[in-house]
Design a protein around this motif. Structure first.
Motif, PDB file in Angstrom:
ATOM      1  N   GLU A 101       0.865  -1.182   0.000  1.00 35.62           N
ATOM      2  CA  GLU A 101       0.000   0.000   0.000  1.00 35.62           C
ATOM      3  C   GLU A 101       0.898   1.227   0.000  1.00 35.62           C
ATOM      4  OE1 GLU A 101      -2.847   2.198   3.072  1.00 35.62           O
ATOM      5  OE2 GLU A 101      -3.694   0.286   2.388  1.00 35.62           O
ATOM      6  N   ARG A 103       1.214   5.280   0.110  1.00 37.26           N
ATOM      7  CA  ARG A 103       0.549   6.530   0.491  1.00 37.26           C
ATOM      8  C   ARG A 103       1.167   7.667  -0.322  1.00 37.26           C
ATOM      9  NH1 ARG A 103      -2.954   6.588   4.616  1.00 37.26           N
ATOM     10  NH2 ARG A 103      -3.075   4.697   5.851  1.00 37.26           N
ATOM     11  N   PHE A 104       0.302   8.436  -0.954  1.00 39.99           N
ATOM     12  CA  PHE A 104       0.738   9.580  -1.746  1.00 39.99           C
ATOM     13  C   PHE A 104       1.587  10.513  -0.888  1.00 39.99           C
ATOM     14  CE2 PHE A 104       0.231  13.881  -3.362  1.00 39.99           C
ATOM     15  CZ  PHE A 104       0.441  13.730  -4.719  1.00 39.99           C
ATOM     16  N   SER A 105       1.122  10.781   0.336  1.00 36.69           N
ATOM     17  CA  SER A 105       1.835  11.701   1.234  1.00 36.69           C
ATOM     18  C   SER A 105       3.209  11.153   1.609  1.00 36.69           C
ATOM     19  CB  SER A 105       1.004  11.970   2.497  1.00 36.69           C
ATOM     20  OG  SER A 105       0.660  10.751   3.135  1.00 36.69           O
ATOM     21  N   LYS A 106       3.296   9.872   1.885  1.00 36.34           N
ATOM     22  CA  LYS A 106       4.576   9.247   2.240  1.00 36.34           C
ATOM     23  C   LYS A 106       5.526   9.252   1.042  1.00 36.34           C
ATOM     24  CE  LYS A 106       7.370   6.635   4.742  1.00 36.34           C
ATOM     25  NZ  LYS A 106       8.245   7.239   5.717  1.00 36.34           N
ATOM     26  N   ARG A 152      -6.601   3.215  -6.263  1.00 32.85           N
ATOM     27  CA  ARG A 152      -7.000   3.729  -4.951  1.00 32.85           C
ATOM     28  C   ARG A 152      -7.609   2.609  -4.126  1.00 32.85           C
ATOM     29  NH1 ARG A 152     -10.024   9.339  -6.267  1.00 32.85           N
ATOM     30  NH2 ARG A 152      -8.195  10.466  -7.023  1.00 32.85           N
ATOM     31  N   ASN A 157     -10.555   8.449  -1.111  1.00 31.76           N
ATOM     32  CA  ASN A 157      -9.289   8.717  -0.422  1.00 31.76           C
ATOM     33  C   ASN A 157      -8.163   8.813  -1.453  1.00 31.76           C
ATOM     34  OD1 ASN A 157      -6.882   8.624   1.046  1.00 31.76           O
ATOM     35  ND2 ASN A 157      -7.749   7.274   2.611  1.00 31.76           N
ATOM     36  N   LYS A 158      -7.602  10.010  -1.625  1.00 31.80           N
ATOM     37  CA  LYS A 158      -6.558  10.217  -2.622  1.00 31.80           C
ATOM     38  C   LYS A 158      -5.161   9.979  -2.067  1.00 31.80           C
ATOM     39  CE  LYS A 158      -9.206  13.437  -5.389  1.00 31.80           C
ATOM     40  NZ  LYS A 158      -9.271  14.756  -5.997  1.00 31.80           N
ATOM     41  N   ASP A 159      -5.067   9.457  -0.855  1.00 29.38           N
ATOM     42  CA  ASP A 159      -3.749   9.236  -0.253  1.00 29.38           C
ATOM     43  C   ASP A 159      -3.326   7.761  -0.283  1.00 29.38           C
ATOM     44  OD1 ASP A 159      -1.435  10.365   1.102  1.00 29.38           O
ATOM     45  OD2 ASP A 159      -2.106   9.239   2.869  1.00 29.38           O
ATOM     46  N   ARG A 160      -4.272   6.845  -0.286  1.00 30.81           N
ATOM     47  CA  ARG A 160      -3.948   5.416  -0.183  1.00 30.81           C
ATOM     48  C   ARG A 160      -4.175   4.680  -1.498  1.00 30.81           C
ATOM     49  NH1 ARG A 160      -7.605   3.073   3.899  1.00 30.81           N
ATOM     50  NH2 ARG A 160      -6.346   1.229   3.581  1.00 30.81           N
ATOM     51  N   TYR A 161      -3.107   3.985  -1.941  1.00 28.91           N
ATOM     52  CA  TYR A 161      -3.148   3.231  -3.196  1.00 28.91           C
ATOM     53  C   TYR A 161      -2.643   1.817  -2.958  1.00 28.91           C
ATOM     54  CZ  TYR A 161      -3.841   7.677  -5.562  1.00 28.91           C
ATOM     55  OH  TYR A 161      -4.348   8.876  -5.982  1.00 28.91           O
ATOM     56  N   ARG A 162      -3.278   0.861  -3.613  1.00 34.96           N
ATOM     57  CA  ARG A 162      -2.891  -0.542  -3.556  1.00 34.96           C
ATOM     58  C   ARG A 162      -1.949  -0.818  -4.728  1.00 34.96           C
ATOM     59  NH1 ARG A 162      -7.657  -1.852  -4.441  1.00 34.96           N
ATOM     60  NH2 ARG A 162      -8.257  -2.169  -2.305  1.00 34.96           N
TER      61      ARG A 162
END
Length: 182
Positions: A101, A103-106, A152, A157-162
Motif C-alpha cells: 500500500e 501513500r501519496f503523502s509518504k 485507490r 481517499n486520494k492518499d492510499r493506493y494498492r
C-alpha cells in the motif's frame, strides 16, 4: 466469442494487465472469468487460432503473441509502455522496497528527502513539469493508475493506493532489459 470474451480480448490487446488483486468493479467479473480454468482454456483455444494466448502468472493476466515479436513490434510495445516503465523506475528509486500500500503523502515525503538528482530528472521527463513537485507527483500517480500498476484503496481517499500484481509484469521486463544491457 461471447461478450465477456470479446471484452477481455479487447482490453488485453490494448496492452492492459489484469491484476487479480484489483478491486475495480469492471475487472472483478473479468478476473472471475479468467480464474476459471475451463473458461480460460476455451478462450485460449479460440485465441490460438489467431496466434495469441492469455497468460496468467504471479497474480496477473496478459495477452501474449505466440510467435516471437519482430523488432518493430517490440519497439511499439516499449514505446506504448514507456511512461509505465519510467513511473515504475521512479517508484523503485524512491522506495527501496515498494510497499503493498502506497501513500501519496509518504511517497512525496520520501521523494523530497532524496538527494539523488536522477529521480527528479526522471520525474521531469515523465511529467514534462519542472519544480512543482506536488503536481509532478500527482501526474506520476495518474500514470501508475492508468497503467494498472496501482489503484485507490478507497475511491474518495486520494492518499492510499494498492500496489497491483501487474507491477511484477513490468518488473520482469525491466529486469530482462537491464540484464540484456550488461
Amino acid at each position: 466469442m461471447e461478450k465477456i470474451e470479446a471484452e477481455i480480448f479487447d482490453l488485453l490487446k490494448s496492452g492492459k494487465i489484469i491484476s487479480i488483486n484489483s478491486q475495480k468493479r469492471d475487472f472483478i467479473k473479468i478476473i472471475k472469468f479468467l480464474q476459471d480454468e475451463d473458461k480460460l482454456s476455451k478462450l485460449n483455444q479460440a485465441l490460438n487460432l489467431i496466434g495469441y494466448e492469455i497468460i496468467g502468472e504471479d497474480g496477473y493476466f496478459y495477452l501474449a503473441k505466440e510467435a516471437r515479436l519482430e523488432e518493430i513490434e517490440l519497439d511499439r510495445f516499449i514505446n506504448r509502455h514507456k511512461k509505465a516503465f519510467l513511473a515504475i523506475s521512479i517508484l523503485k528509486m524512491v522506495f527501496s522496497n515498494i510497499p503493498p500500500e502506497i501513500r501519496f503523502s509518504k511517497f512525496t515525503e520520501e521523494l523530497l528527502s532524496k538527494e539523488d538528482k536522477k529521480v527528479f530528472e526522471y520525474l521531469e521527463t515523465l511529467t514534462e513539469i519542472k519544480d512543482d513537485y506536488k503536481t509532478m507527483t500527482e501526474k506520476l500517480f495518474r500514470e501508475l493508475v492508468t497503467s494498472n500498476i496501482i489503484e485507490r484503496v478507497e475511491e474518495e481517499n486520494k492518499d492510499r493506493y494498492r500496489l497491483l500484481n501487474g507491477f511484477n509484469y513490468y518488473i520482469k521486463i525491466l529486469d530482462n532489459l537491464e540484464f540484456e544491457e550488461e
